[in-house]
Design an enzyme around this catalytic site. Structure first.
Site, mmCIF file in Angstrom:
data_model
loop_
_atom_site.group_PDB
_atom_site.id
_atom_site.type_symbol
_atom_site.label_atom_id
_atom_site.label_comp_id
_atom_site.label_asym_id
_atom_site.label_seq_id
_atom_site.Cartn_x
_atom_site.Cartn_y
_atom_site.Cartn_z
ATOM 1 C CG ASP A 101 -1.871 -1.117 1.305
ATOM 2 O OD1 ASP A 101 -2.153 -1.708 0.249
ATOM 3 O OD2 ASP A 101 -2.341 -1.419 2.414
ATOM 4 C CG ASP B 69 1.062 2.886 4.637
ATOM 5 O OD1 ASP B 69 -0.161 2.670 4.642
ATOM 6 O OD2 ASP B 69 1.917 1.987 4.676
#
Length: 212
Positions: A139, A141
């Site tokens: 992901d 972040d």
């Protein structure tokens, strides 16, 4: 690789610290990978915890997602500090990983705002250190730092949240306030209570406590 600035102020959560010396920092009962990681890449990330005077709470990253280890280190072992905001404009060089493609889009999105932001997690660590911590499934972040959550800032954050959904990787955005951090998705959800992450742990607080 982003070269950090000399440590001249108290490190904040998510700051990356370049250590001048790792001798004696890792206790004997720590997993073997902790020393291996610090030997290869002597960088740590400031975590959300309270440390005694002269020390800072940090986390060590391993090669795997589950490899995270907390330490309290003397502040005088820190040679340089890199904040997420320092990494907001660092060139990732040609990188086709979805998380870095998402970062390129986020940069364009946030370029003309007055929001203070930066990448954290595996992407931020890779930008600062050059270590290959991000992968195809990583992901992106990011954090956004705000002093207040007045209506104009909330309007900007709502727009940001809507656009982040279209990025080529999942984007997890935390909004850092003086009281603690809250997930952007929760902040714009209209919920009456928010999960606030603080140095003393997570707390469920009324939304009106953060939002005037």
């Amino acid at each position: 690789m982003a070269y950090g600035r000399l440590i001249i102020c108290t490190p904040r959560t998510h700051d990356l610290l370049h250590l001048s010396n790792i001798d004696g920092l890792v206790p004997d009962d720590a997993p073997p990978w902790v020393m291996e990681s610090l030997t290869a890449t002597p960088w740590v990330v400031v975590r959300r915890a309270t440390a005694t005077s002269g020390r800072v709470a940090v986390g060590v990253r391993g090669l795997n997602r589950w490899q995270r280890h907390g330490l309290f280190i003397p502040i005088d072992r820190v040679a340089a500090r890199t904040s997420p905001e320092d990494l907001a404009t660092v060139d990732a060089r040609p990188c086709r990983l979805p998380a870095f493609q998402a970062l390129a889009q986020v940069r364009i999105l946030l370029h003309n705002t007055n929001l203070r932001w930066g990448p954290v997690g595996s992407v931020g660590f890779q930008l600062a250190t050059g270590a290959g911590t991000a992968g195809p499934d990583s992901d992106l972040d990011i954090i956004v730092r705000v002093r207040h959550l007045e209506s104009s800032i909330r309007a900007q954050l709502t727009l940001v949240e809507e656009i982040l959904r279209g990025c080529p990787a999942r984007v997890d955005c935390q909004v850092e306030t003086p009281s603690g951090a809250v997930a952007l998705t929760e902040l714009v959800s209209g919920s009456t209570h928010l999960l606030l992450r603080t140095k003393s742990g997570p707390h469920l607080v009324p939304t009106e406590q953060l939002v005037p």
